[in-house]
Design a protein around this motif. Structure first.
Motif, PDB file in Angstrom:
ATOM      1  N   ALA A   1       0.969  -1.118   0.060  1.00 54.04           N
ATOM      2  CA  ALA A   1      -0.023  -0.047   0.096  1.00 54.04           C
ATOM      3  C   ALA A   1       0.934   1.273   0.037  1.00 54.04           C
ATOM      4  O   ALA A   1       1.813   1.203   0.434  1.00 54.04           O
ATOM      5  N   VAL A   2       0.406   2.421  -0.638  1.00 52.20           N
ATOM      6  CA  VAL A   2       0.862   3.431  -0.642  1.00 52.20           C
ATOM      7  C   VAL A   2      -0.139   4.676   0.140  1.00 52.20           C
ATOM      8  O   VAL A   2      -1.279   4.747  -0.361  1.00 52.20           O
ATOM      9  N   PHE A   3       0.588   5.507   0.988  1.00 47.14           N
ATOM     10  CA  PHE A   3      -0.237   6.380   1.851  1.00 47.14           C
ATOM     11  C   PHE A   3       0.376   7.700   1.302  1.00 47.14           C
ATOM     12  O   PHE A   3       1.617   8.179   1.367  1.00 47.14           O
ATOM     13  N   ILE A   4      -0.480   8.534   0.923  1.00 45.42           N
ATOM     14  CA  ILE A   4      -0.093  10.015   0.319  1.00 45.42           C
ATOM     15  C   ILE A   4      -0.588  10.913   1.634  1.00 45.42           C
ATOM     16  O   ILE A   4      -1.600  10.870   2.136  1.00 45.42           O
TER      17      ILE A   4
ATOM     18  N   ALA B   1      -3.850   5.030  -0.931  1.00 46.33           N
ATOM     19  CA  ALA B   1      -4.804   5.704  -0.254  1.00 46.33           C
ATOM     20  C   ALA B   1      -4.294   7.149   0.423  1.00 46.33           C
ATOM     21  O   ALA B   1      -2.979   7.318   0.345  1.00 46.33           O
ATOM     22  N   GLY B   2      -5.075   7.797   1.029  1.00 45.36           N
ATOM     23  CA  GLY B   2      -4.816   9.324   1.675  1.00 45.36           C
ATOM     24  C   GLY B   2      -4.611   8.898   3.041  1.00 45.36           C
ATOM     25  O   GLY B   2      -5.107   7.800   3.743  1.00 45.36           O
ATOM     26  N   HIS B   3      -3.798   9.624   3.709  1.00 50.11           N
ATOM     27  CA  HIS B   3      -3.525   9.337   5.294  1.00 50.11           C
ATOM     28  C   HIS B   3      -4.744   9.433   6.090  1.00 50.11           C
ATOM     29  O   HIS B   3      -4.994   8.512   7.034  1.00 50.11           O
ATOM     30  N   ARG B   4      -5.720  10.247   5.847  1.00 52.56           N
ATOM     31  CA  ARG B   4      -6.946  10.273   6.312  1.00 52.56           C
ATOM     32  C   ARG B   4      -7.949   8.575   6.263  1.00 52.56           C
ATOM     33  O   ARG B   4      -8.675   8.636   7.292  1.00 52.56           O
ATOM     34  N   ASP B   5      -7.576   8.284   5.399  1.00 56.05           N
ATOM     35  CA  ASP B   5      -8.156   6.862   5.321  1.00 56.05           C
ATOM     36  C   ASP B   5      -7.908   5.846   6.504  1.00 56.05           C
ATOM     37  O   ASP B   5      -8.761   4.894   6.828  1.00 56.05           O
TER      38      ASP B   5
ATOM     39  N   PRO C   1      -4.344  14.156   3.284  1.00 62.53           N
ATOM     40  CA  PRO C   1      -3.497  14.821   2.688  1.00 62.53           C
ATOM     41  C   PRO C   1      -4.114  16.046   1.910  1.00 62.53           C
ATOM     42  O   PRO C   1      -3.697  16.909   1.098  1.00 62.53           O
ATOM     43  N   GLY C   2      -5.113  16.646   2.789  1.00 60.99           N
ATOM     44  CA  GLY C   2      -6.011  17.954   2.276  1.00 60.99           C
ATOM     45  C   GLY C   2      -6.836  17.356   1.129  1.00 60.99           C
ATOM     46  O   GLY C   2      -6.809  16.591   0.360  1.00 60.99           O
ATOM     47  N   GLU C   3      -8.028  18.288   1.269  1.00 65.62           N
ATOM     48  CA  GLU C   3      -9.038  17.744   0.252  1.00 65.62           C
ATOM     49  C   GLU C   3      -8.675  17.913  -1.174  1.00 65.62           C
ATOM     50  O   GLU C   3      -9.245  17.027  -2.196  1.00 65.62           O
TER      51      GLU C   3
END
Length: 246
Positions: A76-79, A213-217, A224-226
């Motif tokens: 997985a990659v987290f942005i 995925a985004g960090h918020r997930d 990573p901001g909207e």
């Protein structure tokens, strides 16, 4: 996301004297891992993108507390985004990275910078946490999900209304396409088990997350901001295109 706004430090010689303002940074030092690290790198079908090494941005290796810890192939990659202003000159990024390193180690008490890679608004990719860019280095970027993953942070603030440069999207896709394990579908999902109750998922819980995925997930944050979060489908598509036929 950085815990506080960081001072860039006026004592460092401005790199704008060496690098054109608002242009992607160019460094003469090697960007690939040493031969002994490359021999243990995970085999990949996608070529490594150009990456500015820690030596080139002058990371303070004496500040690092512990050697790198390695994990399994990247599933997985987290942005992320760092939350700082977007009006920086790309030539100033190396000293911004040194500020991130100091904040993560001295401020957060981590062993090293938390992100595996960072990307600036000009699309230049930088080595983050030490240990070998071709290896699966365990970072400190996504609470509960640092194993078998890679964290990529974008320098700047990409909350709603921010413009996400196409060069930035391309850079994120290049890193993701290169680092993801063979057979991973950038547009698919992955099942990961949380290792920390502080994440969105209690320790031991299996979470189904996007491969990119985004960090918020995975954590209670706006990162990573909207604006950047809205670009994740485009990043996934670009990553899949780079891996097509691989």
């Amino acid at each position: 996301m950085w815990p506080r706004r960081l001072a860039l430090g006026a004592a460092v010689l401005p790199l704008t004297l060496l690098i054109p303002r608002d242009a992607p940074a160019r460094f003469a030092l090697p960007i690939s891992a040493p031969a002994h690290e490359q021999s243990r790198a995970v085999p990949r079908g996608v070529p490594q993108p150009a990456i500015v090494s820690r030596a080139a941005w002058r990371a303070d290796e004496h500040m690092v507390r512990e050697p790198a810890v390695y994990t399994g192939p990247v599933r997985a990659v987290f942005i992320h985004h760092t939350g700082e202003s977007n009006d920086y000159d790309c030539g100033d990024v190396p000293r911004m990275l040194r500020a991130v390193e100091e904040s993560h180690i001295k401020g957060n008490g981590w062993d090293d910078i938390g992100y595996n890679f960072l990307v600036d608004r000009c699309g230049t990719i930088y080595e983050g946490r030490a240990g070998g860019i071709g290896r699966s280095v365990r970072g400190a970027h996504t609470t509960g999900f640092n194993a078998d993953s890679v964290g990529i942070a974008v320098l700047g603030n990409y909350d709603r209304g921010a413009t996400v440069p196409p060069a930035l999207v391309r850079a994120l896709a290049k890193v993701a396409a290169w680092k993801l394990r063979p057979g991973a579908d950038p547009r698919g999902t992955v099942r990961l088990v949380s290792t920390n109750d502080a994440s969105r998922f209690p320790k031991g819980t299996a979470a189904v997350l996007h491969v990119i995925a985004g960090h918020r997930d995975a954590y209670q944050t706006d990162c990573p901001g909207e604006a950047l979060y809205d670009e994740l489908p485009a990043i996934r598509a670009a990553t899949a295109a780079l891996r097509k036929g691989r």
